[in-house]
Design an enzyme around this catalytic site. Sequence first.
Site, PDB file in Angstrom:
ATOM      1  CE  LYS A 171     -19.809 -24.230  31.252  1.00 55.55           C
ATOM      2  NZ  LYS A 171     -20.088 -22.894  31.809  1.00 55.55           N
ATOM      3  CB  SER A 194     -22.381 -19.825  33.484  1.00 55.27           C
ATOM      4  OG  SER A 194     -23.160 -19.457  32.393  1.00 55.27           O
ATOM      5  CB  SER A 223     -23.695 -21.883  30.258  1.00 56.10           C
ATOM      6  OG  SER A 223     -22.453 -21.607  30.870  1.00 56.10           O
TER       7      SER A 223
HETATM    8  N1  GLN Z   1     -26.638 -16.426  31.018  1.00 55.30           N
HETATM    9  C1  GLN Z   1     -25.537 -15.560  30.721  1.00 55.30           C
HETATM   10  C2  GLN Z   1     -25.325 -15.510  29.237  1.00 55.30           C
HETATM   11  O1  GLN Z   1     -26.043 -16.124  28.549  1.00 55.30           O
HETATM   12  C3  GLN Z   1     -24.312 -15.988  31.438  1.00 55.30           C
HETATM   13  C4  GLN Z   1     -23.610 -17.119  30.817  1.00 55.30           C
HETATM   14  C5  GLN Z   1     -22.305 -17.446  31.478  1.00 55.30           C
HETATM   15  O2  GLN Z   1     -22.029 -17.009  32.596  1.00 55.30           O
HETATM   16  N2  GLN Z   1     -21.478 -18.173  30.762  1.00 55.30           N
HETATM   17  O3  GLN Z   1     -24.475 -14.859  28.737  1.00 55.30           O
END
Ligand code: GLN
Length: 494
Positions: free
Chosen positions: A79, A186, A162
């Site tokens: 990532k 995410s 994400s």
């Molecule tokens: N969708 C969540 C957010 O936008 C989680 C994102 C994540 O876990 N990095 O904050």
Amino acid sequence: MSDLTDLTMVEAKALMDKKELSPIELTERYIKAAERGQKATNAFVTPTFDRAIDAAKASQARYEAGQAGPMDGLPIAMKDLYCTKGVRTTACSKILANYVPQYESTVSQNLADAGAITLGKVALDEFAMGSSTTTSAFDPVVSPWSGPEPEKAARKLVPGGSSGGSSAAVCGRFAMGATGTDTGGSIRQPAAITGIVGIKPTYGRCSRYGIIAYASSLDQAGAMARTVGDAALMLRTMAGYDPKDSTSVNVPVPDYMAALGQSVKGMKIGIPREYRIDGLPEEIAKIWDNGAQMLRDAGAETVDISLPHTKYALPTYYIIAPAEASSNLARYDGVRFGLRVEGESLADMYDNTRGEGFGVEVRRRILMGTYVLSAGYYDAYYRKAQRVRRLIRNDFLKAFEQCDTILTPPSPSTAFAIGENEDDPIKMYLEDVFTVTLNLAGLPGIVVPMQLCANGLPMGLQLIGKPFDETTLFKTASALESAAGFNGKPPFVG
Ligand code: GLN
């Protein structure tokens, strides 16, 4: 076996140990897959194929010398939130588009030390804020899964977010596994909607050193792979105490592989009634019921439990995460890192840099975060959210007096189309309804693929564990995995 990409990491490792497969052969096959995959999905922000070949040669030499590490020769994707020394690390933000770190994150270093081969840096929502990988400053990642008939070709689907570059690469078979990070879901939501396994370990299990921060009290590194066994292998490699991260915890990392295939007889699986939310699609509720039945058939007992503060989790998360983000992102000021857009004064330069460098979602989070931390509203929002966070954690600790692990859906919907939730941030935030609770409580969670839904798209289930009890998660997940026998393959594979 019809193709090398059908092998799991565990299988490929065994073949390489027996010298029936070479790391070079495997890496070359995956580079070919990744090149094809890139054209179809944009999963890679920065491919590092030349480095991968060099690493494969070094891996080959280790196998020949009988010194291969636990993940030697296995091609993975990283990532693009993990700092990689000498390789551009962007967080998929314009503000870091040309940032080349001087140092390596501990987790990526642990993987490299174990012999894993990185094929490249993969896409995410900008600074990991999102559930779709469409907030990236680069091209949105297209899922290898296609939309439901009849509009199949026209509907390009998201791979979740994400960690969407990671989920696309793994489900599309152009990496054997991938790192993710999970602040509010995410790792688990993209795993759930692309039909792969994703584990977010306990807060403190993996070092956050060198991982670009989103919300520091929630962020954790974790693994994404096609099977529970592969995820166990990866997490075992990634995890461990690190003096460079003051929140990493000095407890031994068990051999998670030993938990696989062990009996779940007599285990108590909690089913939280508050997760049966209004609007949960019937099909997902059914998958949840089936999963509970599978565990009962394997000898476990299910118990009804209550997590009464669940309904406050999303608002609490969307106060705490942006608050911490606004503080973490203050460092991108045009002076020390990445982009600088000049202005007439220093303040102008800050404004111009941050105005141009950050995308819409990131700016929205900074505004929300700054607001809830401001002197007039701190008590009303931030302090209150911290208190509710404690209540949510207490709910879990109390529930764990009655059960060993908790089974829930991971996501309220199968993959949606690119652009679908775009104009309504709240709708996008609702994607996280089943995942943020764990981050608020610091608990580990794993997602296991279960089945294809009527629309042809995958859906998984989530298991939640006690602090530092990933072993029970792997054990239960492996029981679910064998009972479900998921073998869905997306229409596009590398
Ligand atoms: N969708 C969540 C957010 O936008 C989680 C994102 C994540 O876990 N990095 O904050």
